[in-house]
Design a protein around this motif. Structure first.
Motif, PDB file in Angstrom:
ATOM      1  N   UNK A  30      -6.520   7.783   3.221  1.00  0.00           N
ATOM      2  CA  UNK A  30      -5.664   6.828   2.535  1.00  0.00           C
ATOM      3  C   UNK A  30      -5.718   5.434   3.168  1.00  0.00           C
ATOM      4  N   UNK A  31      -6.625   5.256   4.109  1.00  0.00           N
ATOM      5  CA  UNK A  31      -6.764   3.975   4.805  1.00  0.00           C
ATOM      6  C   UNK A  31      -7.364   2.950   3.853  1.00  0.00           C
TER       7      UNK A  31
ATOM      8  N   UNK B  73       0.808  -1.210   0.000  1.00  0.00           N
ATOM      9  CA  UNK B  73       0.000   0.000   0.000  1.00  0.00           C
ATOM     10  C   UNK B  73       0.834   1.249   0.000  1.00  0.00           C
ATOM     11  N   UNK B  74       0.187   2.312   0.436  1.00  0.00           N
ATOM     12  CA  UNK B  74       0.830   3.616   0.457  1.00  0.00           C
ATOM     13  C   UNK B  74       1.849   3.734   1.587  1.00  0.00           C
ATOM     14  N   UNK B  75       2.707   4.717   1.423  1.00  0.00           N
ATOM     15  CA  UNK B  75       3.664   5.119   2.461  1.00  0.00           C
ATOM     16  C   UNK B  75       3.388   6.575   2.766  1.00  0.00           C
TER      17      UNK B  75
ATOM     18  N   UNK C 267      -5.641  13.031  11.454  1.00  0.00           N
ATOM     19  CA  UNK C 267      -6.575  11.908  11.360  1.00  0.00           C
ATOM     20  C   UNK C 267      -7.304  11.909  10.016  1.00  0.00           C
ATOM     21  N   UNK C 268      -7.792  13.066   9.594  1.00  0.00           N
ATOM     22  CA  UNK C 268      -8.496  13.151   8.309  1.00  0.00           C
ATOM     23  C   UNK C 268      -7.569  12.778   7.155  1.00  0.00           C
TER      24      UNK C 268
ATOM     25  N   UNK D 152       0.451   0.229   4.025  1.00  0.00           N
ATOM     26  CA  UNK D 152      -0.079  -0.933   3.324  1.00  0.00           C
ATOM     27  C   UNK D 152      -0.673  -1.950   4.266  1.00  0.00           C
ATOM     28  N   UNK D 153      -1.916  -2.315   4.008  1.00  0.00           N
ATOM     29  CA  UNK D 153      -2.589  -3.303   4.828  1.00  0.00           C
ATOM     30  C   UNK D 153      -2.745  -2.870   6.266  1.00  0.00           C
ATOM     31  N   UNK D 154      -2.661  -1.582   6.503  1.00  0.00           N
ATOM     32  CA  UNK D 154      -2.637  -1.076   7.872  1.00  0.00           C
ATOM     33  C   UNK D 154      -4.010  -0.682   8.380  1.00  0.00           C
ATOM     34  N   UNK D 155      -5.073  -1.208   7.771  1.00  0.00           N
ATOM     35  CA  UNK D 155      -6.414  -0.804   8.161  1.00  0.00           C
ATOM     36  C   UNK D 155      -6.578  -0.620   9.656  1.00  0.00           C
TER      37      UNK D 155
END
Length: 120
Positions: free
Chosen positions: A117-118, A2-4, A111-112, A61-64
């Motif tokens: 990007x979550x 995922x994103x960084x 937070x927003x 990435x995958x950090x939901x």
């Protein structure tokens, strides 16, 4: 993968900035959040002397389930920053810069920004 999120700390004192980024890395490591070094340069609009730049990239990435933890870590870390330190965060093409905001404003913006990007 995922994103960084690239976290850049701009400070006139390179030693303090380096110490602050190491402090952030330790906090992230305690929660097993993956990081990597990033190359960053001071923005052209930096005031006075060229500011020292210290940066770290944090895996989203995958950090939901990790985004709330990341928000807490970054919020606490931001709360320990002192003027004239500025923190710039970038995910993809989107960048925010936190400087003179109150702790509550910083938390809301942070937070927003991260939740947009979550991965769902």
């Amino acid at each position: 993968m995922g994103d960084w999120v690239d976290v850049v700390l701009l400070d006139d004192d390179s030693e303090l900035a380096d110490r602050a980024i190491r402090q952030l890395r330790r906090g992230l490591a305690e929660h097993e959040i993956e990081t990597r070094a990033v190359e960053a340069t001071a923005p052209a609009r930096s005031k006075g002397d060229v500011a020292a730049v210290n940066a770290v990239a944090i895996a989203l990435g995958g950090a939901g389930g990790m985004v709330p933890v990341l928000i807490t870590i970054l919020r606490d870390w931001l709360g320990r920053r002192v003027a004239p330190q500025r923190v710039r965060m970038t995910i993809g093409d989107e960048t925010i810069e936190l400087e003179a905001a109150s702790p509550q404003q910083q938390q809301q913006v942070l937070e927003a920004f991260l939740r947009r990007h979550e991965e769902g």
